[in-house]
Write a protein that holds these residues in place. Structure first.
Motif, PDB file in Angstrom:
ATOM      1  N   ARG A  57      -5.561 -17.016  15.693  1.00 34.28           N
ATOM      2  CA  ARG A  57      -5.422 -17.074  14.234  1.00 34.28           C
ATOM      3  C   ARG A  57      -6.159 -15.896  13.628  1.00 34.28           C
ATOM      4  N   PHE A  58      -5.430 -15.084  12.889  1.00 38.59           N
ATOM      5  CA  PHE A  58      -6.068 -14.016  12.137  1.00 38.59           C
ATOM      6  C   PHE A  58      -6.150 -14.446  10.686  1.00 38.59           C
ATOM      7  N   MET A  59      -7.342 -14.485  10.141  1.00 43.83           N
ATOM      8  CA  MET A  59      -7.533 -14.844   8.738  1.00 43.83           C
ATOM      9  C   MET A  59      -7.532 -13.566   7.915  1.00 43.83           C
ATOM     10  N   TRP A  60      -7.034 -13.662   6.698  1.00 40.52           N
ATOM     11  CA  TRP A  60      -7.085 -12.514   5.811  1.00 40.52           C
ATOM     12  C   TRP A  60      -7.228 -13.007   4.376  1.00 40.52           C
ATOM     13  N   SER A  61      -7.763 -12.160   3.528  1.00 36.63           N
ATOM     14  CA  SER A  61      -7.943 -12.482   2.114  1.00 36.63           C
ATOM     15  C   SER A  61      -7.136 -11.512   1.275  1.00 36.63           C
ATOM     16  N   GLY A  62      -6.538 -12.021   0.231  1.00 34.99           N
ATOM     17  CA  GLY A  62      -5.745 -11.186  -0.657  1.00 34.99           C
ATOM     18  C   GLY A  62      -6.412 -11.017  -1.996  1.00 34.99           C
ATOM     19  N   GLN A  63      -5.794 -10.161  -2.825  1.00 38.41           N
ATOM     20  CA  GLN A  63      -6.235  -9.939  -4.193  1.00 38.41           C
ATOM     21  C   GLN A  63      -7.494  -9.081  -4.221  1.00 38.41           C
ATOM     22  N   ARG A  64      -7.303  -7.824  -4.478  1.00 38.23           N
ATOM     23  CA  ARG A  64      -8.411  -6.862  -4.450  1.00 38.23           C
ATOM     24  C   ARG A  64      -8.874  -6.408  -5.831  1.00 38.23           C
ATOM     25  N   LYS A  65      -8.229  -6.880  -6.878  1.00 37.91           N
ATOM     26  CA  LYS A  65      -8.571  -6.411  -8.227  1.00 37.91           C
ATOM     27  C   LYS A  65      -9.821  -7.114  -8.744  1.00 37.91           C
ATOM     28  N   ARG A  66     -10.508  -6.460  -9.680  1.00 33.77           N
ATOM     29  CA  ARG A  66     -11.700  -7.068 -10.286  1.00 33.77           C
ATOM     30  C   ARG A  66     -11.257  -8.219 -11.189  1.00 33.77           C
ATOM     31  N   THR A  67     -11.809  -9.382 -10.967  1.00 29.63           N
ATOM     32  CA  THR A  67     -11.383 -10.572 -11.705  1.00 29.63           C
ATOM     33  C   THR A  67     -12.542 -11.349 -12.317  1.00 29.63           C
ATOM     34  N   THR A  68     -13.734 -10.811 -12.252  1.00 28.99           N
ATOM     35  CA  THR A  68     -14.854 -11.438 -12.953  1.00 28.99           C
ATOM     36  C   THR A  68     -15.369 -10.461 -14.006  1.00 28.99           C
ATOM     37  N   ILE A  69     -15.897 -11.029 -15.066  1.00 31.24           N
ATOM     38  CA  ILE A  69     -16.390 -10.238 -16.191  1.00 31.24           C
ATOM     39  C   ILE A  69     -17.911 -10.241 -16.179  1.00 31.24           C
ATOM     40  N   TYR A  86     -14.326 -11.046  -6.936  1.00 27.20           N
ATOM     41  CA  TYR A  86     -14.801 -12.245  -6.250  1.00 27.20           C
ATOM     42  C   TYR A  86     -13.758 -13.343  -6.088  1.00 27.20           C
ATOM     43  N   ASP A  87     -12.672 -13.272  -6.816  1.00 26.55           N
ATOM     44  CA  ASP A  87     -11.662 -14.324  -6.758  1.00 26.55           C
ATOM     45  C   ASP A  87     -10.575 -13.919  -5.774  1.00 26.55           C
ATOM     46  N   HIS A  88     -10.385 -14.738  -4.751  1.00 21.45           N
ATOM     47  CA  HIS A  88      -9.467 -14.392  -3.673  1.00 21.45           C
ATOM     48  C   HIS A  88      -8.612 -15.581  -3.283  1.00 21.45           C
ATOM     49  N   PHE A  89      -7.661 -15.323  -2.426  1.00 19.14           N
ATOM     50  CA  PHE A  89      -6.995 -16.378  -1.694  1.00 19.14           C
ATOM     51  C   PHE A  89      -7.019 -15.970  -0.228  1.00 19.14           C
ATOM     52  N   THR A  90      -7.102 -16.938   0.640  1.00 19.00           N
ATOM     53  CA  THR A  90      -7.205 -16.682   2.072  1.00 19.00           C
ATOM     54  C   THR A  90      -6.212 -17.572   2.800  1.00 19.00           C
ATOM     55  N   SER A  91      -5.626 -17.019   3.827  1.00 17.32           N
ATOM     56  CA  SER A  91      -4.746 -17.802   4.685  1.00 17.32           C
ATOM     57  C   SER A  91      -4.784 -17.190   6.067  1.00 17.32           C
ATOM     58  N   SER A  92      -4.069 -17.815   6.988  1.00 16.93           N
ATOM     59  CA  SER A  92      -3.993 -17.257   8.338  1.00 16.93           C
ATOM     60  C   SER A  92      -2.690 -16.485   8.479  1.00 16.93           C
ATOM     61  N   ASP A  93      -2.503 -15.867   9.627  1.00 16.72           N
ATOM     62  CA  ASP A  93      -1.269 -15.126   9.869  1.00 16.72           C
ATOM     63  C   ASP A  93      -0.061 -16.051   9.911  1.00 16.72           C
ATOM     64  N   ARG A  94      -0.269 -17.339  10.073  1.00 16.39           N
ATOM     65  CA  ARG A  94       0.846 -18.302  10.047  1.00 16.39           C
ATOM     66  C   ARG A  94       1.441 -18.402   8.646  1.00 16.39           C
ATOM     67  N   GLU A  95       0.605 -18.345   7.639  1.00 17.00           N
ATOM     68  CA  GLU A  95       1.057 -18.497   6.256  1.00 17.00           C
ATOM     69  C   GLU A  95       1.393 -17.175   5.571  1.00 17.00           C
ATOM     70  N   ASP A  96       0.869 -16.068   6.035  1.00 18.70           N
ATOM     71  CA  ASP A  96       1.014 -14.822   5.278  1.00 18.70           C
ATOM     72  C   ASP A  96       2.454 -14.337   5.164  1.00 18.70           C
ATOM     73  N   ASP A  97       3.332 -14.757   6.064  1.00 16.66           N
ATOM     74  CA  ASP A  97       4.744 -14.373   5.952  1.00 16.66           C
ATOM     75  C   ASP A  97       5.407 -14.965   4.714  1.00 16.66           C
ATOM     76  N   TYR A  98       4.842 -16.020   4.165  1.00 20.87           N
ATOM     77  CA  TYR A  98       5.455 -16.712   3.046  1.00 20.87           C
ATOM     78  C   TYR A  98       4.898 -16.260   1.700  1.00 20.87           C
ATOM     79  N   ILE A  99       3.903 -15.395   1.724  1.00 20.84           N
ATOM     80  CA  ILE A  99       3.309 -14.911   0.482  1.00 20.84           C
ATOM     81  C   ILE A  99       4.182 -13.804  -0.086  1.00 20.84           C
ATOM     82  N   GLN A 100       4.569 -13.970  -1.339  1.00 20.65           N
ATOM     83  CA  GLN A 100       5.398 -12.971  -1.990  1.00 20.65           C
ATOM     84  C   GLN A 100       4.551 -11.924  -2.704  1.00 20.65           C
TER      85      GLN A 100
END
Length: 149
Positions: A57-69, A86-100
């Motif tokens: 399982r490879f975990m990864w985090s998305g969303q790299r933009k600044r989202t806290t003030i 600081y605000d992210h979403f994380t999933s494994s390589d099993r789920e990342d194919d479904y992220i649009q």
């Protein structure tokens, strides 16, 4: 920061695998996405994802933009008060194919900009010091190459 990293490590190495292997009545495993204010930068999450140590399982985090003030920067009118990613979403390589894709909803500029200049102070006082993230995924998609966000 060490405590935050330990919390995130526990989340991706213990909690996530435990939840994602639960089987429903039809014996399918759950698709699992973790969303939240990790209080860790994208770079820190990425480093921990790389070091998770699970070869299946490879975990990864998305969303790299600044989202806290920054509350301190918000006090100065006309200042770009975005501070951290600081605000992210994380999933494994099993789920990342479904992220649009994912998007940041720029609340201060969209809802608190009377003269075209965002009022970060009013946004923080009335809404939050976080900017909402819109996360699109489609579980009906066929598995495809990873979509970069």
């Amino acid at each position: 920061k060490d405590m935050r990293m330990a919390e995130y490590r526990k989340l991706i190495c213990e909690v996530f695998p435990d939840v994602t292997t639960i089987r429903d009545g039809d014996f399918r495993t759950h698709y699992t996405f973790i969303l939240g204010d990790y209080n860790l930068s994208y770079a820190d999450c990425f480093a921990l994802n790389e070091a998770a140590g699970d070869p299946h399982r490879f975990m990864w985090s998305g969303q790299r933009k600044r989202t806290t003030i920054s509350r301190a920067k918000a006090e100065t009118p006309g200042t770009d008060a975005y501070a951290n990613d600081y605000d992210h979403f994380t999933s494994s390589d099993r789920e990342d194919d479904y992220i649009q894709d994912s998007q940041v909803i720029d609340g201060p500029r969209r809802y608190y900009a009377q003269t075209g200049v965002p009022d970060f102070k009013a946004y923080v006082e009335k809404v939050s010091d976080h900017i909402p993230i819109l996360f699109h995924f489609d579980l009906t998609r066929t598995r495809s190459p990873f979509v970069q966000i």
